[in-house]
Design a protein around this motif. Sequence first.
Motif, PDB file in Angstrom:
ATOM      1  N   ASP A 109      73.685  47.051  -1.248  1.00 10.67           N
ATOM      2  CA  ASP A 109      73.875  46.713  -0.050  1.00 10.67           C
ATOM      3  C   ASP A 109      74.592  47.868   0.794  1.00 10.67           C
ATOM      4  OD1 ASP A 109      74.415  45.389   2.424  1.00 10.67           O
ATOM      5  OD2 ASP A 109      76.031  43.962   1.537  1.00 10.67           O
ATOM      6  N   ASP A 152      69.558  42.154  -0.252  1.00 12.52           N
ATOM      7  CA  ASP A 152      69.780  43.566  -0.852  1.00 12.52           C
ATOM      8  C   ASP A 152      69.625  43.745  -2.305  1.00 12.52           C
ATOM      9  OD1 ASP A 152      71.585  41.935  -2.157  1.00 12.52           O
ATOM     10  OD2 ASP A 152      73.446  42.845  -0.757  1.00 12.52           O
ATOM     11  N   LYS A 208      75.021  47.719   4.273  1.00  9.41           N
ATOM     12  CA  LYS A 208      75.516  47.404   5.710  1.00  9.41           C
ATOM     13  C   LYS A 208      76.784  48.257   5.777  1.00  9.41           C
ATOM     14  CE  LYS A 208      75.080  42.930   4.773  1.00  9.41           C
ATOM     15  NZ  LYS A 208      74.060  42.865   3.914  1.00  9.41           N
ATOM     16  N   ARG A 262      80.658  44.858   9.040  1.00 11.88           N
ATOM     17  CA  ARG A 262      79.908  43.935   8.413  1.00 11.88           C
ATOM     18  C   ARG A 262      80.474  43.298   7.011  1.00 11.88           C
ATOM     19  NH1 ARG A 262      74.605  41.982   8.832  1.00 11.88           N
ATOM     20  NH2 ARG A 262      74.572  39.765   7.638  1.00 11.88           N
ATOM     21  N   GLU A 280      69.694  42.238   8.453  1.00 10.66           N
ATOM     22  CA  GLU A 280      69.484  43.112   7.155  1.00 10.66           C
ATOM     23  C   GLU A 280      68.744  44.561   7.349  1.00 10.66           C
ATOM     24  OE1 GLU A 280      70.794  42.686   4.263  1.00 10.66           O
ATOM     25  OE2 GLU A 280      71.660  40.512   4.564  1.00 10.66           O
TER      26      GLU A 280
END
Length: 258
Positions: free
Chosen positions: A163, A82, A165, A169, A12
Motif C-alpha cells: 500500500d 493493494d 497511499k 489517508r 486507489e
Amino acid sequence: MDITALIITYNEEPNIARVLDKLRWLPKVLIIDSGSTDQTLPIISEYENVEVVYRKFDTFAIQCNFGMELIQTKWTLSLDADYVLTDEFIAETKKYIQENDCAGYATRFKFCVDGHPLKRNNTTPRIVLFQTEKGKYFDDGHAHRLELDGIAGSYTSYILHDDRKDLTRWFYNQNSYSIREANKLLSKHNNELRFTDKIRKLKWAAPIFVFFHCLFIKGLILDGWYGWHYTLQRTLVEIMFCLRLIEEDKFNNTLNKK
C-alpha cells in the motif's frame, strides 16, 4: 479460464495500476468502486479485462458479497486494492483451479514499505481463492472475513501487500478502523476474547507490547528504517485504539452518574 478477480476500490490511484498489471492473465476482473474521485477510474479504463460497477460503500463484507453475486465463474480471486501478485502465486492459482481439490485456498503475505518487502510482519494468512458458491463474507470489527463451506488448502507462495497511499489517508483509515475495533471488543465477554484482545483491553499494555514485539520478537529492527516505519505504524494503531477505549469508558461512566 473459469475465474474472476474481485477488488473493492475507493481512491486507489497510488496502487491500482501495479495490482492490475499482475492480473492481465485473467479473462475478467470485477471492481466494485464506491465513488473514487482521484485517477483510479481513468487508470482502470486502460485495462480491457476490467469491469467497474459502482455501489455506495457501507461495509467491506457487504461490498464483497454484492460483487460475488455478479460473478458467474466457478472461482473467485478476492483481492484488496493493494495486493500485488507474485509469479509463483499466479502459477499456483492456475494449478488449483484445474485440480478442484479444495473449496478455497489461503495465502500468506509479505508486507511492503515503499515497495520493500519486510522479512517478517504481523499479517495473517487469508483465503483469497475460493469456489464462488461456497464463500460468503462477514464483518469482523474493521476487517471482513470469509466463511467457507468446505475444506481450505494453503498456497506455498505469497502475495505482496504493498500500500503506497500517503500518510494522511493512512491516518484517516486507521481512525475509522479504531472505532470499529473498539466496538467489536466492547461487545464481547472476556471469555470470548483472544489473547491479543485481552492485552488491548488493558489499554496501556498493547502499544508497549506491539512496539517490542514488532521490533525485537519479529526482528523488524533488521529491516532498518523500513522495519521502524512498520513498527511505528503498528504502535500508532494501538495507541489510537487505546484512546478509543479510554473515551468509551469515560462516556459510560458519565452515563452511570446520571
